[in-house]
Design a protein around this motif. Structure first.
Motif, PDB file in Angstrom:
ATOM      1  N   ALA A  45     -14.693  -9.688  -3.543  1.00 10.12           N
ATOM      2  CA  ALA A  45     -15.248 -10.806  -2.781  1.00 10.12           C
ATOM      3  C   ALA A  45     -16.598 -11.292  -3.311  1.00 10.12           C
ATOM      4  O   ALA A  45     -16.795 -12.499  -3.529  1.00 10.12           O
ATOM      5  CB  ALA A  45     -15.366 -10.413  -1.305  1.00 10.12           C
ATOM      6  N   LYS A  46     -17.529 -10.375  -3.537  1.00 10.44           N
ATOM      7  CA  LYS A  46     -18.864 -10.792  -3.976  1.00 10.44           C
ATOM      8  C   LYS A  46     -18.849 -11.332  -5.393  1.00 10.44           C
ATOM      9  O   LYS A  46     -19.509 -12.344  -5.692  1.00 10.44           O
ATOM     10  CB  LYS A  46     -19.836  -9.621  -3.854  1.00 10.44           C
ATOM     11  N   ALA A  47     -18.105 -10.684  -6.278  1.00 15.08           N
ATOM     12  CA  ALA A  47     -18.035 -11.160  -7.660  1.00 15.08           C
ATOM     13  C   ALA A  47     -17.371 -12.531  -7.721  1.00 15.08           C
ATOM     14  O   ALA A  47     -17.811 -13.415  -8.475  1.00 15.08           O
ATOM     15  CB  ALA A  47     -17.269 -10.159  -8.521  1.00 15.08           C
ATOM     16  N   TRP A  56     -16.796 -22.135 -11.706  1.00 15.73           N
ATOM     17  CA  TRP A  56     -15.403 -21.789 -11.975  1.00 15.73           C
ATOM     18  C   TRP A  56     -14.611 -21.717 -10.680  1.00 15.73           C
ATOM     19  O   TRP A  56     -15.188 -21.653  -9.581  1.00 15.73           O
ATOM     20  CB  TRP A  56     -15.320 -20.446 -12.700  1.00 15.73           C
ATOM     21  N   GLN A  57     -13.322 -21.696 -10.809  1.00 21.11           N
ATOM     22  CA  GLN A  57     -12.452 -21.407  -9.681  1.00 21.11           C
ATOM     23  C   GLN A  57     -12.150 -19.899  -9.715  1.00 21.11           C
ATOM     24  O   GLN A  57     -11.648 -19.390 -10.714  1.00 21.11           O
ATOM     25  CB  GLN A  57     -11.135 -22.197  -9.792  1.00 21.11           C
ATOM     26  N   ALA A  58     -12.485 -19.191  -8.642  1.00 23.89           N
ATOM     27  CA  ALA A  58     -12.246 -17.753  -8.575  1.00 23.89           C
ATOM     28  C   ALA A  58     -10.979 -17.494  -7.767  1.00 23.89           C
ATOM     29  O   ALA A  58     -10.831 -17.984  -6.651  1.00 23.89           O
ATOM     30  CB  ALA A  58     -13.429 -17.038  -7.932  1.00 23.89           C
ATOM     31  N   GLY A 270     -17.663  -2.516  -7.016  1.00 22.67           N
ATOM     32  CA  GLY A 270     -18.110  -2.021  -5.721  1.00 22.67           C
ATOM     33  C   GLY A 270     -19.414  -1.261  -5.801  1.00 22.67           C
ATOM     34  O   GLY A 270     -20.240  -1.315  -4.883  1.00 22.67           O
ATOM     35  N   ASP A 271     -19.634  -0.559  -6.919  1.00 22.11           N
ATOM     36  CA  ASP A 271     -20.844   0.249  -7.065  1.00 22.11           C
ATOM     37  C   ASP A 271     -22.068  -0.601  -7.396  1.00 22.11           C
ATOM     38  O   ASP A 271     -23.139  -0.386  -6.832  1.00 22.11           O
ATOM     39  CB  ASP A 271     -20.644   1.298  -8.168  1.00 22.11           C
ATOM     40  N   ALA A 277     -21.329  -8.682 -11.879  1.00 23.73           N
ATOM     41  CA  ALA A 277     -21.200 -10.141 -11.853  1.00 23.73           C
ATOM     42  C   ALA A 277     -22.011 -10.782 -12.967  1.00 23.73           C
ATOM     43  O   ALA A 277     -21.557 -11.740 -13.606  1.00 23.73           O
ATOM     44  CB  ALA A 277     -21.633 -10.679 -10.487  1.00 23.73           C
ATOM     45  N   ASP A 278     -23.208 -10.266 -13.232  1.00 27.36           N
ATOM     46  CA  ASP A 278     -24.031 -10.804 -14.322  1.00 27.36           C
ATOM     47  C   ASP A 278     -23.324 -10.640 -15.664  1.00 27.36           C
ATOM     48  O   ASP A 278     -23.333 -11.553 -16.507  1.00 27.36           O
ATOM     49  CB  ASP A 278     -25.385 -10.100 -14.367  1.00 27.36           C
TER      50      ASP A 278
END
Length: 292
Positions: A45-47, A56-58, A270-271, A277-278
């Motif tokens: 979800a967060k990424a 972008w479209q995720a 998750g960790d 994400a970066d």
């Protein structure tokens, strides 16, 4: 700001219904997130939100037998069938997506882009997975998934305690509501959200491809031969992809880019979602500069 994810369903291989979410502009290049065994699309979800915010479209996908996707009636959990499901889903997206696959999702990406549908992807990100994974780490994950599979849990606290024991480097959450996405309530007990056949050895067609190292290496070679950029993101304290196994993989395929995420184990997103994400966004910008 991005809008809330839109859920949709599509028919996968053999008519198995596949559930997914998408966020971002529907005409933008899609970044398709494929989770590991025993997870759901919620793990991204967060990424996914970070990627959508950058243009972008995720798209996050529940693999067959997981989350809100159908369980396979005939016990078909071959990795090639997971890949065939994703190929059907890609028909609903703009061409040339980026595939981001963790563990089982990474192996699925290998077979999809390197064997089943060569040329389908603009880029591939493997998240803590290589063909020659550490068997002791794989056994540990298998044991975690199998434990309490039949009897379930009395409470979410029991689930949180078990996860904390498995992932001691990750703080135990104070708010347990997020665990509900990974569980199903039946009667007065909680059960994992995935089909037990996937892990208990009773599936008619199990995912045996995960042990076929030569086949997976051939798929990686085919992806790279097609000129598709690839990134390996490893959790620095992973017991599935040790530093030695990552080094051997990168020596074999020097074209592959590499990021080692500090403070993360096998569940990299998750960790340390911020660093994960970066890493993905930096890779996307380098290889899709028009989307930056």
């Amino acid at each position: 700001m991005t809008s809330a994810p839109e859920s949709f369903l599509t028919d996968g291989h053999g008519g198995v219904r596949i559930a997914a979410d998408r966020t971002g502009h529907p005409d933008a290049t899609a970044v398709v997130f494929l989770h590991g065994g025993g997870q759901t699309r919620r793990s991204w979800a967060k990424a996914a939100a970070a990627v959508a915010q950058r243009g972008w479209q995720a798209v996050t996908v529940d693999m067959r037998g997981h989350g809100e996707s159908d369980w396979s009636a005939d016990g078909d959990y071959r990795v090639s069938s997971f890949a065939a499901d994703v190929r059907e889903l890609l028909r609903r997206l703009p061409p040339q997506p980026v595939l981001v696959g963790a563990s089982l999702g990474g192996i699925t990406s290998m077979l999809l882009a390197g064997e089943l549908a060569r040329g389908c992807a603009a880029a591939v990100v493997l998240v803590d997975i290589v063909p020659d994974m550490d068997p002791s780490g794989a056994d540990r994950i298998h044991a975690f998934m199998a434990d309490r599979m039949v009897e379930g849990f009395e409470s979410l606290d029991e689930v949180a305690d078990m996860i904390a024991e498995f992932n001691p480097h990750r703080p135990r959450p104070a708010d347990l509501d997020g665990l509900r996405a990974n569980l199903r309530r039946r009667g007065d007990r909680w059960y994992w959200h995935w089909d037990p056949q996937f892990i208990d050895g009773t599936a008619e067609h199990p995912p045996m491809e995960v042990t076929d190292v030569d086949r997976l290496h051939a798929a990686i070679a085919a992806i790279l031969a097609d000129g598709v950029p690839m990134l390996l993101v490893r959790g620095q304290v992973s017991d599935l992809v040790s530093r030695d196994r990552a080094t051997a993989f990168l020596d074999r395929f020097p074209q592959v880019e590499f990021v080692d995420v500090a403070g993360a184990g096998h569940m990299v997103a998750g960790d340390r979602n911020d660093l994960f994400a970066d890493a993905v966004l930096n890779f996307l910008v380098r290889h899709r500069p028009e989307q930056s």
